[in-house]
Design an enzyme around this catalytic site. Sequence first.
Site, PDB file in Angstrom:
ATOM      1  N   GLU A 153       0.622  -1.021   0.016  1.00 31.84           N
ATOM      2  CA  GLU A 153      -0.054  -0.123  -0.015  1.00 31.84           C
ATOM      3  C   GLU A 153       0.945   1.373  -0.088  1.00 31.84           C
ATOM      4  OE1 GLU A 153      -3.837   1.547   2.413  1.00 31.84           O
ATOM      5  OE2 GLU A 153      -1.708   1.575   3.524  1.00 31.84           O
ATOM      6  N   GLU A 168      -4.949  14.227  13.837  1.00 32.68           N
ATOM      7  CA  GLU A 168      -6.019  13.492  13.918  1.00 32.68           C
ATOM      8  C   GLU A 168      -5.966  11.860  14.423  1.00 32.68           C
ATOM      9  OE1 GLU A 168      -9.636  11.158  11.655  1.00 32.68           O
ATOM     10  OE2 GLU A 168      -7.337  10.885  11.565  1.00 32.68           O
TER      11      GLU A 168
END
Length: 248
Positions: A153, A168
């Site tokens: 990925e 976040e």
Amino acid sequence: MDESKQIHQLTAVRKELTRFMLSYKFGLDEINTKLNILQEEFEHIHDYNPIEHLKSRIKTPESILRKCQRKNISITQKSIKDHIKDIAGIRIVCSFISDIYKISEMIQGQQDIKVIETKDYIKHPKPNGYKSLHLILSIPVFFSDRQEEVFIEIQIRTVAMDFWASLEHKIYYKYDGEVPAHLVEELTTSANIANQLDEKMEFLHTEINEAKEDKHAESKLNFLPLDNKCFPLPKQLLESLMERRDKE
């Protein structure tokens, strides 16, 4: 089951698991090598490097197990390989939004890479404001006795996107996923501010490039940059190569 048989089976399973995890490590090595080559090419040929920095990681066996349990995936090597495609991951951080698509195009254009999946969270952000370009790639890894296809990925984002995503993640980790509504709202607002910054920086980047285009080109023609050094190019060599090029 007697102890010796159990030890024998444990040894065999450990060996298989080691090979399994090594395939992802080798896959990461292959992609990192490709990216390092691109970085050097940009530095020496294009006089600009779109990649700010890279970070790679491999999920631990414990993390893989937790994901199998969370997604109800059977715990076999084949099932894990088929259903968990982010065991190996690389994050590429760029300066500008245009760099993201430039790097993505170069990676996808390499002949031994297959693009399995693309998720563009830049053109289509998540509801909370998250932005990044995600690619799932397949790359061949060659062992002494076999070839295996490994999923990698790749996440490509700007510095501003990466800073926001890191913040976040820390907030959600601190509150164990139960983030107060006012903080969620602040995060979304911050994501919009980060996006505005990216757009302004992209505009400045374009303006600066247009202003400096060809400004120093002539002064660099007599030197060859290589491995952080500049080598003078003999006039005879240049003239000979130019003459040969004219005849082709």
